[in-house]
Scaffold this active site. Structure first.
Site, PDB file in Angstrom:
ATOM      1  CB  CYS A 297     -12.560  34.943  53.091  1.00 46.47           C
ATOM      2  SG  CYS A 297     -12.222  33.361  52.319  1.00 46.47           S
TER       3      CYS A 297
ATOM      4  CB  CYS B 159     -15.462  32.834  53.060  1.00 47.28           C
ATOM      5  SG  CYS B 159     -13.977  32.240  53.896  1.00 47.28           S
TER       6      CYS B 159
END
Length: 145
Positions: free
Chosen positions: A70, A73
Site C-alpha cells: 500500500c 501506508c
C-alpha cells in the site's frame, strides 16, 4: 499511601506489567522477561498479541492497520514512527499487517488502509482512514483520548 499504577503490556513477552505513575516510564522494564516496556517506536503485533495489548494496556493504544504493498501506508509509516517516538509512554502504538491478519482486519471492518483506530480501556474510541502528516495525527490522538 502508594503511588497510582497503570498497566502496560510487554512488547516482548506480552505480560501485563503495573508501572507506578510517579516513576520514569521510559526506564520501566518487564517484571517477567526484563525487556524495556517502552521503545519509542510502534510494535508489530499478531492477532493474538493484539488482543492482549488492547485488553490489558491501560493507556490509549493507537493501531495502524496497513499492508506492505500500500503506497499511502508506506507514506504513513515514517509519520507513525515519528509520532510514536514523541508520544510514548503516554500512548502505545501498534501496527497490524492486514495481509497477515485478515481475520483481525475483518473483525474490525477495515475497508481501506491505512486505517488508524484508537482504543481506550479496551474499546474502540476513534477511527480514521488515510495517510496524514504528524501534526494532524497528533491532533487526532489528542482529540480522541
Amino acid at each position: 499511601m502508594s503511588a497510582p499504577l497503570y498497566q502496560i503490556v510487554c512488547p516482548e513477552c506480552t505480560q501485563a506489567n503495573r508501572v507506578p505513575a510517579d516513576k520514569p516510564a521510559a526506564m520501566a522494564k518487564c517484571g517477567v522477561c526484563g525487556a524495556k516496556l517502552y521503545r519509542a517506536k510502534p510494535i508489530m503485533v499478531s492477532g493474538a498479541d493484539f488482543k492482549v495489548h488492547i485488553a490489558k494496556t491501560k493507556i490509549p493504544v493507537v493501531v495502524d492497520f496497513w499492508a506492505a504493498w500500500c503506497g499511502p501506508c508506506k507514506a504513513m509509516d515514517p509519520v507513525f514512527k515519528q509520532v510514536a517516538a514523541e508520544l510514548e509512554p503516554a500512548v502505545r502504538f501498534l501496527k497490524v499487517n492486514t495481509d497477515e491478519e485478515q481475520k483481525l482486519a475483518g473483525d474490525y471492518a477495515i475497508r481501506g488502509i491505512p486505517t488508524l483506530i484508537l482504543f481506550k480501556n479496551g474499546r474502540e474510541n476513534a477511527r480514521v482512514s488515510g495517510a496524514m502528516a504528524a501534526g494532524p495525527l497528533k491532533a487526532w490522538i489528542a482529540k480522541s483520548t
